[in-house]
Design a protein around this motif. Structure first.
Motif, mmCIF file in Angstrom:
data_model
loop_
_atom_site.group_PDB
_atom_site.id
_atom_site.type_symbol
_atom_site.label_atom_id
_atom_site.label_comp_id
_atom_site.label_asym_id
_atom_site.label_seq_id
_atom_site.Cartn_x
_atom_site.Cartn_y
_atom_site.Cartn_z
ATOM 1 N N ASP A 164 0.724 -1.091 0.006
ATOM 2 C CA ASP A 164 -0.064 0.066 0.044
ATOM 3 C C ASP A 164 0.874 1.149 -0.115
ATOM 4 N N VAL A 165 2.229 1.154 -0.165
ATOM 5 C CA VAL A 165 3.025 2.196 -0.252
ATOM 6 C C VAL A 165 2.995 2.987 -1.459
ATOM 7 N N ARG A 166 2.516 4.255 -1.561
ATOM 8 C CA ARG A 166 2.623 4.985 -2.914
ATOM 9 C C ARG A 166 4.147 5.454 -3.210
ATOM 10 N N ALA A 167 4.563 5.439 -4.479
ATOM 11 C CA ALA A 167 5.728 6.223 -4.660
ATOM 12 C C ALA A 167 6.071 7.491 -4.216
ATOM 13 N N ALA A 168 7.372 7.594 -3.448
ATOM 14 C CA ALA A 168 7.439 8.976 -2.982
ATOM 15 C C ALA A 168 7.489 9.958 -3.894
ATOM 16 N N VAL A 169 7.385 11.129 -3.485
ATOM 17 C CA VAL A 169 7.688 12.452 -4.445
ATOM 18 C C VAL A 169 9.084 12.808 -3.740
ATOM 19 N N ILE A 172 16.175 23.317 -3.803
ATOM 20 C CA ILE A 172 15.238 24.469 -3.159
ATOM 21 C C ILE A 172 15.872 25.606 -3.620
ATOM 22 N N THR A 173 15.068 26.636 -4.129
ATOM 23 C CA THR A 173 15.718 27.908 -4.449
ATOM 24 C C THR A 173 14.987 28.958 -4.014
ATOM 25 N N ASN A 174 15.148 30.298 -4.334
ATOM 26 C CA ASN A 174 14.483 31.352 -4.029
ATOM 27 C C ASN A 174 13.218 31.333 -4.649
ATOM 28 N N LYS A 175 12.906 30.611 -5.624
ATOM 29 C CA LYS A 175 11.836 30.511 -6.392
ATOM 30 C C LYS A 175 10.779 29.377 -5.879
ATOM 31 N N GLY A 176 11.317 28.588 -4.930
ATOM 32 C CA GLY A 176 10.535 27.674 -4.498
ATOM 33 C C GLY A 176 11.247 26.432 -4.360
ATOM 34 N N ILE A 177 10.535 25.346 -3.986
ATOM 35 C CA ILE A 177 11.017 23.781 -3.663
ATOM 36 C C ILE A 177 10.575 23.179 -5.016
ATOM 37 N N GLU A 178 11.609 22.725 -5.762
ATOM 38 C CA GLU A 178 11.567 21.838 -7.149
ATOM 39 C C GLU A 178 11.688 20.327 -6.800
ATOM 40 N N LEU A 179 10.527 19.674 -7.562
ATOM 41 C CA LEU A 179 10.670 18.442 -7.224
ATOM 42 C C LEU A 179 11.527 17.730 -8.313
ATOM 43 N N VAL A 180 11.638 16.466 -8.261
ATOM 44 C CA VAL A 180 12.442 15.865 -9.260
ATOM 45 C C VAL A 180 11.879 15.861 -10.937
ATOM 46 N N ASP A 181 10.457 16.096 -10.799
ATOM 47 C CA ASP A 181 9.822 16.087 -12.199
ATOM 48 C C ASP A 181 9.790 17.332 -12.629
ATOM 49 N N GLY A 182 10.308 18.472 -12.098
ATOM 50 C CA GLY A 182 10.625 19.668 -12.427
ATOM 51 C C GLY A 182 9.490 20.774 -11.820
ATOM 52 N N LEU A 183 8.549 20.146 -11.217
ATOM 53 C CA LEU A 183 7.548 21.261 -10.717
ATOM 54 C C LEU A 183 8.029 21.989 -9.580
ATOM 55 N N VAL A 184 7.959 23.187 -9.442
ATOM 56 C CA VAL A 184 8.397 24.182 -8.477
ATOM 57 C C VAL A 184 6.794 24.529 -7.725
ATOM 58 N N LEU A 185 7.317 24.268 -6.485
ATOM 59 C CA LEU A 185 6.014 24.850 -5.521
ATOM 60 C C LEU A 185 6.784 25.991 -4.761
ATOM 61 N N PRO A 186 6.007 27.232 -5.127
ATOM 62 C CA PRO A 186 6.525 28.364 -4.652
ATOM 63 C C PRO A 186 6.267 28.888 -3.141
ATOM 64 N N SER A 187 5.141 28.005 -2.495
ATOM 65 C CA SER A 187 4.797 28.155 -1.335
ATOM 66 C C SER A 187 5.122 27.129 -0.213
ATOM 67 N N GLY A 232 2.841 10.458 2.664
ATOM 68 C CA GLY A 232 2.371 9.586 1.924
ATOM 69 C C GLY A 232 2.221 9.220 0.367
ATOM 70 N N GLY A 233 3.299 9.910 -0.059
ATOM 71 C CA GLY A 233 3.586 9.915 -1.452
ATOM 72 C C GLY A 233 3.089 10.902 -2.088
ATOM 73 N N ARG A 234 2.620 11.946 -1.349
ATOM 74 C CA ARG A 234 1.669 13.153 -2.063
ATOM 75 C C ARG A 234 2.313 14.351 -1.492
ATOM 76 N N VAL A 235 1.738 15.412 -2.140
ATOM 77 C CA VAL A 235 2.323 16.954 -1.682
ATOM 78 C C VAL A 235 1.082 17.600 -1.864
ATOM 79 N N PHE A 236 1.013 18.230 -0.493
ATOM 80 C CA PHE A 236 -0.197 19.196 -0.416
ATOM 81 C C PHE A 236 0.513 20.698 -0.158
ATOM 82 N N LEU A 237 -0.195 21.806 -0.474
ATOM 83 C CA LEU A 237 0.220 23.143 -0.204
ATOM 84 C C LEU A 237 -0.181 23.255 1.175
#
Length: 159
Positions: A19-24, A29-44, A50-55
């Motif tokens: 039941d373990v989901r693949a981890a994100v 991390i830069t001044n623009k935000g937190i960059e995930l391995v898939d290239g998505l940048v979370l600015p906040s 649990g393998g998910r990301v929540f703002l």
């Protein structure tokens, strides 16, 4: 062993529960935000669990935790399975939260480790790779407030 079985085994972590989901994972991390391995940048601020990301709509921490309350951590009380460790990245510097936050998390069985966000990202990635039940609550290097987002009212941290 058949080719189909060999193929499915080569793409699976045989040590991870079903039941373990693949981890994100965090790339940087830069001044623009937190960059995930898939290239998505979370600015906040965000929570990895649990393998998910929540703002995560939280106030900034400049020099104090005055605007924070236990409501900001209630997600860790209701999530199943509950993480054994919460890595709290407090931005550019490591800022120790009030004892009430650590006490609350400990009361629900979650160990709190606090560090700057850069180290928190690395520690989170390492613990996920080890297969630990870990969550990360990460504040960016520079705070960005959400537009029109309700925030828990700042109450005292006493329960």
């Amino acid at each position: 062993m058949s080719p189909a079985v060999r193929s499915s085994l080569s793409e699976s972590n045989i040590f991870a529960p079903d039941d373990v989901r693949a981890a994100v994972a965090v790339k940087t991390i830069t001044n623009k935000g937190i960059e995930l391995v898939d290239g998505l940048v979370l600015p906040s601020a965000c929570i990895f669990i649990g393998g998910r990301v929540f703002l995560w709509n939280v106030p900034p921490i400049t020099t104090s935790w005055d605007a924070w309350n236990l409501d900001h951590f209630k997600i860790f009380e209701v999530v199943i399975p509950r993480p054994e460790i919460l890595i709290l990245g407090t931005g550019e510097k490591s800022l120790i939260p009030p004892p009430e936050i650590k006490k609350y998390l400990s009361s629900i069985g979650v160990q709190l480790d606090v560090m700057n966000t850069w180290n928190a990202c690395s520690t989170y990635n390492l613990l996920v790779e080890e297969g630990r039940r870990v969550a990360a609550a990460l504040l960016p290097l520079s705070h960005r407030q959400w537009d029109n987002a309700p925030s828990p009212s700042p109450l005292t941290l006493q329960q």
